[in-house]
Design a protein around this motif. Structure first.
Motif, PDB file in Angstrom:
ATOM      1  N   GLN A   1      34.550  -5.939 -36.426  1.00  0.00           N
ATOM      2  CA  GLN A   1      35.782  -6.519 -35.873  1.00  0.00           C
ATOM      3  C   GLN A   1      35.721  -8.040 -35.803  1.00  0.00           C
ATOM      4  OE1 GLN A   1      36.750  -5.162 -31.930  1.00  0.00           O
ATOM      5  NE2 GLN A   1      38.858  -5.855 -32.056  1.00  0.00           N
ATOM      6  N   PRO A   2      34.590  -8.634 -35.332  1.00  0.00           N
ATOM      7  CA  PRO A   2      34.532 -10.109 -35.357  1.00  0.00           C
ATOM      8  C   PRO A   2      34.645 -10.679 -36.770  1.00  0.00           C
ATOM      9  CG  PRO A   2      32.823  -9.205 -33.926  1.00  0.00           C
ATOM     10  CD  PRO A   2      33.406  -8.059 -34.677  1.00  0.00           C
ATOM     11  N   ILE A   3      34.027 -10.012 -37.740  1.00  0.00           N
ATOM     12  CA  ILE A   3      34.128 -10.491 -39.126  1.00  0.00           C
ATOM     13  C   ILE A   3      35.564 -10.398 -39.612  1.00  0.00           C
ATOM     14  CG2 ILE A   3      33.305 -10.116 -41.478  1.00  0.00           C
ATOM     15  CD1 ILE A   3      30.735  -9.038 -40.350  1.00  0.00           C
ATOM     16  N   ASP A   4      36.253  -9.320 -39.237  1.00  0.00           N
ATOM     17  CA  ASP A   4      37.655  -9.161 -39.639  1.00  0.00           C
ATOM     18  C   ASP A   4      38.514 -10.245 -39.007  1.00  0.00           C
ATOM     19  OD1 ASP A   4      39.708  -7.440 -40.994  1.00  0.00           O
ATOM     20  OD2 ASP A   4      40.454  -7.305 -38.937  1.00  0.00           O
ATOM     21  N   LEU A   5      38.211 -10.586 -37.747  1.00  0.00           N
ATOM     22  CA  LEU A   5      38.959 -11.664 -37.092  1.00  0.00           C
ATOM     23  C   LEU A   5      38.714 -12.998 -37.806  1.00  0.00           C
ATOM     24  CD1 LEU A   5      38.378 -10.755 -33.324  1.00  0.00           C
ATOM     25  CD2 LEU A   5      40.465 -10.434 -34.684  1.00  0.00           C
ATOM     26  N   MET A   6      37.470 -13.232 -38.229  1.00  0.00           N
ATOM     27  CA  MET A   6      37.184 -14.458 -38.972  1.00  0.00           C
ATOM     28  C   MET A   6      37.892 -14.463 -40.322  1.00  0.00           C
ATOM     29  SD  MET A   6      33.247 -15.549 -38.217  1.00  0.00           S
ATOM     30  CE  MET A   6      32.535 -13.943 -38.466  1.00  0.00           C
ATOM     31  N   LYS A   7      37.972 -13.292 -40.962  1.00  0.00           N
ATOM     32  CA  LYS A   7      38.688 -13.196 -42.230  1.00  0.00           C
ATOM     33  C   LYS A   7      40.162 -13.537 -42.045  1.00  0.00           C
ATOM     34  CE  LYS A   7      40.394  -9.474 -43.709  1.00  0.00           C
ATOM     35  NZ  LYS A   7      40.649  -8.081 -44.130  1.00  0.00           N
ATOM     36  N   GLN A   8      40.772 -13.004 -40.959  1.00  0.00           N
ATOM     37  CA  GLN A   8      42.172 -13.314 -40.685  1.00  0.00           C
ATOM     38  C   GLN A   8      42.355 -14.804 -40.394  1.00  0.00           C
ATOM     39  OE1 GLN A   8      43.489 -10.726 -37.552  1.00  0.00           O
ATOM     40  NE2 GLN A   8      43.012  -8.840 -38.666  1.00  0.00           N
ATOM     41  N   ALA A   9      41.397 -15.364 -39.634  1.00  0.00           N
ATOM     42  CA  ALA A   9      41.486 -16.790 -39.332  1.00  0.00           C
ATOM     43  C   ALA A   9      41.384 -17.624 -40.610  1.00  0.00           C
ATOM     44  CB  ALA A   9      40.383 -17.183 -38.346  1.00  0.00           C
ATOM     45  N   MET A  10      40.501 -17.227 -41.521  1.00  0.00           N
ATOM     46  CA  MET A  10      40.365 -17.949 -42.787  1.00  0.00           C
ATOM     47  C   MET A  10      41.626 -17.795 -43.643  1.00  0.00           C
ATOM     48  SD  MET A  10      36.406 -16.940 -43.636  1.00  0.00           S
ATOM     49  CE  MET A  10      36.370 -17.807 -45.198  1.00  0.00           C
ATOM     50  N   THR A  11      42.263 -16.626 -43.562  1.00  0.00           N
ATOM     51  CA  THR A  11      43.518 -16.427 -44.290  1.00  0.00           C
ATOM     52  C   THR A  11      44.587 -17.372 -43.769  1.00  0.00           C
ATOM     53  OG1 THR A  11      42.952 -14.102 -44.642  1.00  0.00           O
ATOM     54  CG2 THR A  11      45.248 -14.735 -44.956  1.00  0.00           C
ATOM     55  N   HIS A  12      44.698 -17.478 -42.434  1.00  0.00           N
ATOM     56  CA  HIS A  12      45.661 -18.426 -41.850  1.00  0.00           C
ATOM     57  C   HIS A  12      45.328 -19.859 -42.252  1.00  0.00           C
ATOM     58  CE1 HIS A  12      47.826 -15.487 -39.525  1.00  0.00           C
ATOM     59  NE2 HIS A  12      46.738 -15.072 -38.899  1.00  0.00           N
ATOM     60  N   PHE A  13      44.026 -20.152 -42.249  1.00  0.00           N
ATOM     61  CA  PHE A  13      43.613 -21.504 -42.614  1.00  0.00           C
ATOM     62  C   PHE A  13      43.956 -21.799 -44.068  1.00  0.00           C
ATOM     63  CE2 PHE A  13      40.464 -24.717 -43.853  1.00  0.00           C
ATOM     64  CZ  PHE A  13      40.680 -25.652 -42.866  1.00  0.00           C
TER      65      PHE A  13
END
Length: 598
Positions: free
Chosen positions: A322-334
């Motif tokens: 889940q933390p990795i998925d949150l980082m993936k979403q954050a990178m997508t937004h970035f």
């Protein structure tokens, strides 16, 4: 960025969550399958062993039921042979055979299945009523009395026959009777005195085994060692029958179980009468029915275990990733140009370190963006100041060649008329104008800047008639160092106009340029009236002088070329004077670029 986008798409298609869940599922499924297969194999082998033992034990139980029936007829034979009336006829003491027949009927009245009993003497004469002698002779024939006497057995069960018919049917199942033959001996010398024949209905000998045998076997046979089928229960299958006869007659040292084709054969000798062997036949399908059900149950348990493992793996992997998925979403937004929010830490393992690093990276990026923004803003301001400086310079460039020629002409007339002061003044002005209008280089050596400054002060001394002394304290080592053009002139002009001139008397302006190992220190000091803060703000905001270059322009250009550390610094005391100073990096000889980089 394109490569990052491709990797991000690939990660979305094949996420680490799915890979971890799949890996865990495959691992656990492999373990479960291995365990289920091992358990199935071990259970199947053990179950088949137990099944075979159970079948053999039940076969033994069937033979015990036959044993009980044989014991009944054997006991009947013993009671008949020991009967006093019967012994009189056997000994030849009585001749009224009707009495013997009545006695035999009485003795067997309570025993089911007995159709007839006859006493035969050693001369093979049937000792019964005269009315039944002919039937007795038929009974001797179908009971194989001759064979019984020949083999010398004490007791004997004949092959199936169909008494009172003298003919045996080829279908043994149509021969419904058996004969039990027992030798009658003298109690003193054990000599043969006669024979007892008990004619039995075959179905009364094997009734108790029918239900048990049908639940165990598809076909059940009682076979004599001579190869005669005594009894059959089940379908009429000649192949099974022949195999059963071979298996029954194969000898004492063979196994009690044998698998031939799709059938398994079990045999057990009837202990009370070893001449008979019970053979049970069952198909392997029926034999494996229970193991198939067991394997189905084990497979179902394994399947449920695998499904449970898959669901648990999915839940666990989702919690881990889940933390990795949150980082993936954050990178997508970035990637889409949106600045993501910080990720909330929910774990205390290695992922927590990764999340903290990601959040610190967001802070660093934010600070970096802010620094770039402010730097760009400052650079834009400096560029605007430089453009303003260039525009102001362009405004003053009104036909410089005409102006130079005119000044040269005036200088020539002054020389012709012997006016040296006017000529010197014009030469100073000509030099100053050339520094402002003609030379398009932004940077000039300090030596040349001092020359322009002297020309400027020469003009000012004629204009204001005050006695102003300019003292130069300059290291020889920095004379060839280049600095931005017209940096010193506005500072000296400001010292003269706002420090010395308002004092109304003589004054001293000191221009000091010294250097250390890494920097050049420049200061302009006057002993004038001093400047308060409000006046200083007005001076900076309102450029003045002969070329409209003010103090604020000098300050902005210094910061543009050398950074914020090179800005102007003021020290002033009312009535004592003012000092303006700044510091720039020391340039290498012949390499000015190194001194303009902050």
């Amino acid at each position: 960025m394109a490569g990052f986008h491709f990797k991000l798409q690939k990660l979305c298609v094949k996420s680490i969550n799915n890979r971890i869940a799949l890996s865990f599922s495959l691992l656990i499924a492999t373990i479960i399958v291995f365990i289920v297969a091992a358990m199935g194999f071990l259970f199947a082998a053990r179950f088949m062993d137990q099944k075979n033992i159970l079948m053999q034990e039940k076969t033994t139980l069937l033979t015990q039921e036959v044993d009980k029936k044989i014991e009944i007829y054997r006991n009947l034979a013993l009671s008949v042979k020991s009967d006093f009336v019967v012994s009189q006829y056997v000994n030849g003491d009585q001749n009224d055979f009707s009495v013997l027949e009545s006695r035999l009927n009485y003795l067997c009245a309570n025993t089911y299945g007995v159709q007839r009993m006859d006493i035969v003497n050693t001369e093979m004469k049937v000792l019964s009523s005269e009315n039944s002698v002919s039937q007795g002779q038929v009974l001797l024939s179908v009971a194989d009395m001759d064979k019984f006497i020949q083999i010398g057995r004490e007791e004997w069960f004949s092959a199936p026959h169909n008494f009172p018919s003298p003919d045996k049917s080829n279908d043994y199942m149509r021969n419904s009777n058996l004969s039990y033959l027992s030798t009658i001996r003298n109690s003193d010398n054990f000599s043969v005195k006669g024979y007892l024949i008990i004619n039995i209905r075959r179905n009364y000998l094997f009734p108790s085994m029918q239900s048990a045998a049908q639940s165990l076997f598809e076909s059940t046979y009682v076979i004599s060692k001579s190869g005669d089928v005594i009894y059959r229960l089940g379908e009429d299958n000649k192949t099974l029958e022949q195999e059963s006869i071979k298996f029954a007659c194969s000898g004492y040292f063979t196994t009690d179980r044998n698998t031939i084709g799709n059938y398994t054969y079990y045999k057990q000798t009837i202990s009370s009468y070893p001449e008979w062997i019970l053979v049970g036949v069952t198909s392997n399908v029926m034999l494996n029915k229970d193991i198939t059900q067991l394997m189905s149950i084990i497979a179902m348990i394994g399947f449920l275990g695998i499904m449970t493992a898959v669901m648990l793996s999915r839940v666990i992997s989702k919690k881990i990733t889940q933390p990795i998925d949150l980082m993936k979403q954050a990178m997508t937004h970035f990637e889409q140009g949106e600045f993501p929010e910080k990720i909330v830490q929910t774990t205390h393992d290695e992922l927590a370190y990764l999340i903290n690093g990601f959040n610190h990276m967001l802070d660093d990026i934010e600070h970096f963006v802010d620094a770039i923004y402010h730097e760009q803003e400052e650079k834009k301001k400096a560029e605007v100041s430089a453009l303003k400086f260039q525009l102001e310079s362009l405004r003053s460039q009104i036909n410089p060649h005409f102006l130079y020629n005119t000044l040269n002409t005036v200088s020539y007339l002054a020389l012709k008329n012997g006016n040296e002061e006017i000529r010197a003044l014009i030469q100073s002005l000509n030099l100053l104008l050339r520094s402002t209008l003609s030379d398009q280089n932004e940077f000039i050596p300090i030596r040349q800047e001092i020359t322009f400054l002297e020309a400027y002060m020469n003009i000012q001394s004629y204009r204001y008639e005050e006695s102003v002394q300019v003292i130069y304290k300059i290291d020889d080592a920095v004379l060839d160092c280049e600095i931005p053009k017209l940096i010193l002139q506005p500072l000296v002009e400001n010292a003269f106009l706002h420090g010395i001139y308002p004092k109304g008397g003589d004054g001293v302006i000191t221009v000091k340029i010294v250097a250390d190992e890494s920097s050049v220190h420049v200061s302009v000091q006057d002993d004038g009236v001093g400047i308060d803060r409000e006046t200083l703000k007005n001076i900076q905001s309102k450029p003045r002088g002969f070329n409209s270059i003010g103090i604020s322009n000098v300050d902005e250009r210094l910061k543009l070329y050398y950074g914020a550390d090179a800005q102007l610094h003021y020290e002033s005391e009312i009535g004592a004077g003012t000092v303006v100073h700044f510091t720039i990096p020391k340039p290498m000889r012949g390499d000015f670029d190194s001194c303009i980089v902050p």
